[in-house]
Motif scaffolding. Structure first.
Motif, PDB file in Angstrom:
ATOM      1  N   SER A 113       0.831  -1.220   0.000  1.00 43.76           N
ATOM      2  CA  SER A 113       0.000   0.000   0.000  1.00 43.76           C
ATOM      3  C   SER A 113       0.857   1.259   0.000  1.00 43.76           C
ATOM      4  N   PHE A 114       1.552   1.532  -1.105  1.00 40.99           N
ATOM      5  CA  PHE A 114       2.447   2.684  -1.152  1.00 40.99           C
ATOM      6  C   PHE A 114       1.686   4.002  -1.244  1.00 40.99           C
ATOM      7  N   GLY A 115       0.542   4.007  -1.916  1.00 44.68           N
ATOM      8  CA  GLY A 115      -0.162   5.265  -2.181  1.00 44.68           C
ATOM      9  C   GLY A 115      -0.602   6.011  -0.941  1.00 44.68           C
ATOM     10  N   ASN A 116      -1.458   5.408  -0.135  1.00 48.23           N
ATOM     11  CA  ASN A 116      -1.940   6.076   1.072  1.00 48.23           C
ATOM     12  C   ASN A 116      -0.805   6.378   2.036  1.00 48.23           C
ATOM     13  N   ARG A 163       7.014   1.351 -10.103  1.00 46.98           N
ATOM     14  CA  ARG A 163       6.063   1.443 -11.218  1.00 46.98           C
ATOM     15  C   ARG A 163       5.549   2.872 -11.384  1.00 46.98           C
ATOM     16  N   PRO A 164       5.412   3.382 -12.617  1.00 48.75           N
ATOM     17  CA  PRO A 164       4.809   4.718 -12.821  1.00 48.75           C
ATOM     18  C   PRO A 164       3.402   4.767 -12.244  1.00 48.75           C
ATOM     19  N   VAL A 165       3.058   5.909 -11.653  1.00 50.15           N
ATOM     20  CA  VAL A 165       1.750   6.068 -11.010  1.00 50.15           C
ATOM     21  C   VAL A 165       0.984   7.197 -11.701  1.00 50.15           C
ATOM     22  N   THR A 166      -0.282   6.971 -11.946  1.00 47.92           N
ATOM     23  CA  THR A 166      -1.140   7.988 -12.561  1.00 47.92           C
ATOM     24  C   THR A 166      -1.926   8.727 -11.479  1.00 47.92           C
ATOM     25  N   ASP A 167      -2.000  10.044 -11.606  1.00 50.95           N
ATOM     26  CA  ASP A 167      -2.764  10.856 -10.651  1.00 50.95           C
ATOM     27  C   ASP A 167      -3.966  11.484 -11.347  1.00 50.95           C
ATOM     28  N   ARG A 168      -4.983  11.756 -10.542  1.00 51.01           N
ATOM     29  CA  ARG A 168      -6.171  12.438 -11.073  1.00 51.01           C
ATOM     30  C   ARG A 168      -6.306  13.792 -10.396  1.00 51.01           C
ATOM     31  N   SER A 169      -6.276  14.833 -11.196  1.00 55.63           N
ATOM     32  CA  SER A 169      -6.458  16.183 -10.673  1.00 55.63           C
ATOM     33  C   SER A 169      -7.357  16.931 -11.665  1.00 55.63           C
ATOM     34  N   PRO A 170      -8.676  16.843 -11.480  1.00 52.58           N
ATOM     35  CA  PRO A 170      -9.604  17.300 -12.522  1.00 52.58           C
ATOM     36  C   PRO A 170      -9.620  18.805 -12.756  1.00 52.58           C
ATOM     37  N   PHE A 172      -6.914  21.321 -11.820  1.00 53.77           N
ATOM     38  CA  PHE A 172      -5.628  21.955 -12.139  1.00 53.77           C
ATOM     39  C   PHE A 172      -4.590  20.858 -12.355  1.00 53.77           C
ATOM     40  N   PRO A 173      -3.621  21.109 -13.234  1.00 48.41           N
ATOM     41  CA  PRO A 173      -2.652  20.054 -13.562  1.00 48.41           C
ATOM     42  C   PRO A 173      -1.667  19.794 -12.416  1.00 48.41           C
ATOM     43  N   VAL A 174      -1.278  18.535 -12.305  1.00 42.90           N
ATOM     44  CA  VAL A 174      -0.227  18.143 -11.369  1.00 42.90           C
ATOM     45  C   VAL A 174       1.104  18.667 -11.906  1.00 42.90           C
ATOM     46  N   PHE A 175       2.020  19.053 -11.017  1.00 41.59           N
ATOM     47  CA  PHE A 175       3.342  19.489 -11.470  1.00 41.59           C
ATOM     48  C   PHE A 175       3.955  18.397 -12.347  1.00 41.59           C
ATOM     49  N   PRO A 176       4.589  18.788 -13.451  1.00 41.88           N
ATOM     50  CA  PRO A 176       5.060  17.796 -14.437  1.00 41.88           C
ATOM     51  C   PRO A 176       6.007  16.751 -13.859  1.00 41.88           C
ATOM     52  N   GLU A 177       6.840  17.140 -12.906  1.00 43.63           N
ATOM     53  CA  GLU A 177       7.809  16.179 -12.371  1.00 43.63           C
ATOM     54  C   GLU A 177       7.141  15.037 -11.606  1.00 43.63           C
ATOM     55  N   PHE A 178       5.890  15.253 -11.169  1.00 47.59           N
ATOM     56  CA  PHE A 178       5.162  14.189 -10.475  1.00 47.59           C
ATOM     57  C   PHE A 178       4.351  13.310 -11.428  1.00 47.59           C
ATOM     58  N   GLN A 179       4.150  13.774 -12.643  1.00 49.88           N
ATOM     59  CA  GLN A 179       3.294  13.038 -13.577  1.00 49.88           C
ATOM     60  C   GLN A 179       3.960  11.721 -13.974  1.00 49.88           C
ATOM     61  N   GLY A 180       3.292  10.619 -13.653  1.00 47.00           N
ATOM     62  CA  GLY A 180       3.837   9.307 -13.976  1.00 47.00           C
ATOM     63  C   GLY A 180       5.006   8.877 -13.117  1.00 47.00           C
ATOM     64  N   ALA A 181       5.301   9.632 -12.058  1.00 45.55           N
ATOM     65  CA  ALA A 181       6.452   9.304 -11.210  1.00 45.55           C
ATOM     66  C   ALA A 181       6.121   8.130 -10.292  1.00 45.55           C
ATOM     67  N   LYS A 185      10.435   7.676  -6.805  1.00 43.13           N
ATOM     68  CA  LYS A 185      10.780   9.000  -7.328  1.00 43.13           C
ATOM     69  C   LYS A 185      10.067  10.091  -6.534  1.00 43.13           C
ATOM     70  N   ARG A 186       8.834   9.821  -6.118  1.00 39.28           N
ATOM     71  CA  ARG A 186       8.086  10.811  -5.332  1.00 39.28           C
ATOM     72  C   ARG A 186       8.757  11.051  -3.974  1.00 39.28           C
TER      73      ARG A 186
END
Length: 246
Positions: A113-116, A163-170, A172-181, A185-186
């Motif tokens: 459970s890395f996300g939470n 593994r790359p992780v996808t975020d949902r931010s309906p 405003f955009p997520v900072f590019p360095e976090f996209q798919g990180a 990496k986070r």
């Protein structure tokens, strides 16, 4: 001013071995007692998994001239006053002649459970540091130089943490360095920014696979957030405090 790194690489490998070994011992003990926690909690409820790194820090303090300093690690004596809350428990405090020299936190995260857990660790790290520095500004520790405030994280090196992780931010955009990180990496970005914003003197993250119970293997993600930076900066801070007392 000379600093002593106290043979940290060997001790770090021993600490990593102990981390994985202690988790497995705790899990086996719960199985034998018939009182088994769910999931990964079975490996952490006994605690003490990061004790090898705490021992390394104690060696660094002793090796760099503060062999007489008070080093606190027991729950009853690792409390500091806060500003937004009355107190905060730290993992290790170094106090010399009534001055707070260092306050350190040692954390770990094992899958799946890395996300939470990443979000919780992030909020905790930011809040803890901000609370301490406002308390420092308001004189909670008396008039003294800034203490060393350290945060160290060990993350399981596993497919889920890389593994790359996808975020949902309906909105405003997520900072590019976090996209798919990935989560590793986070954590690395988190540590970099904790230092850039001067919330921590050093924030470090290392990755280690479960197989490291055999050899203590670990990996630094970059030089800025690596363990070598952590021990070098801490050793320098301790040596400076020792020189101040001469």
């Amino acid at each position: 001013m000379t600093i002593n790194l106290a043979n940290y690489e060997v001790k770090a490998r021993e600490a990593v071995q102990a981390f994985w070994g202690n988790r497995e011992k705790a899990r086996q003990k719960q199985i034998e007692s018939g009182n088994v926690d769910q999931g990964e909690r079975a490996g952490v409820t006994a605690g003490k998994n990061m004790d090898g790194f705490i021992a390394l820090v104690i060696d660094l303090v002793r090796a760099n001239g503060l062999d007489h300093a008070a080093i606190h690690r027991e729950r009853a004596v690792v409390t500091l006053p806060g500003y937004f809350r009355p107190t905060k428990l730290w993992d290790l405090l170094v106090i010399n002649e009534g001055r707070l020299i260092a306050a350190l936190e040692f954390k770990s995260q094992v899958g799946p459970s890395f996300g939470n857990n990443f979000n919780n660790r992030t909020e905790e790290a930011i809040g803890t540091a901000h609370d301490l520095w406002v308390a420092y500004r308001e004189g909670a520790f008396g008039k003294q130089p800034r203490p060393f405030v350290g945060w160290m994280m060990m993350v399981e090196d596993a497919p889920e943490s890389r593994r790359p992780v996808t975020d949902r931010s309906p909105h405003f955009p997520v900072f590019p360095e976090f996209q798919g990180a990935s989560y590793l990496k986070r954590y690395n970005l988190l540590c970099q920014r904790l230092m850039q914003e001067q919330l921590y003197s050093v924030a470090s993250v290392i990755a280690s696979p479960r197989t490291a119970s055999a050899d203590g293997a670990y990996q630094e993600l970059d030089g800025m957030t690596g363990l070598k930076t952590f021990v070098t900066e801490l050793a320098g801070h301790i040596a400076a405090e020792a020189a101040r007392g001469v």
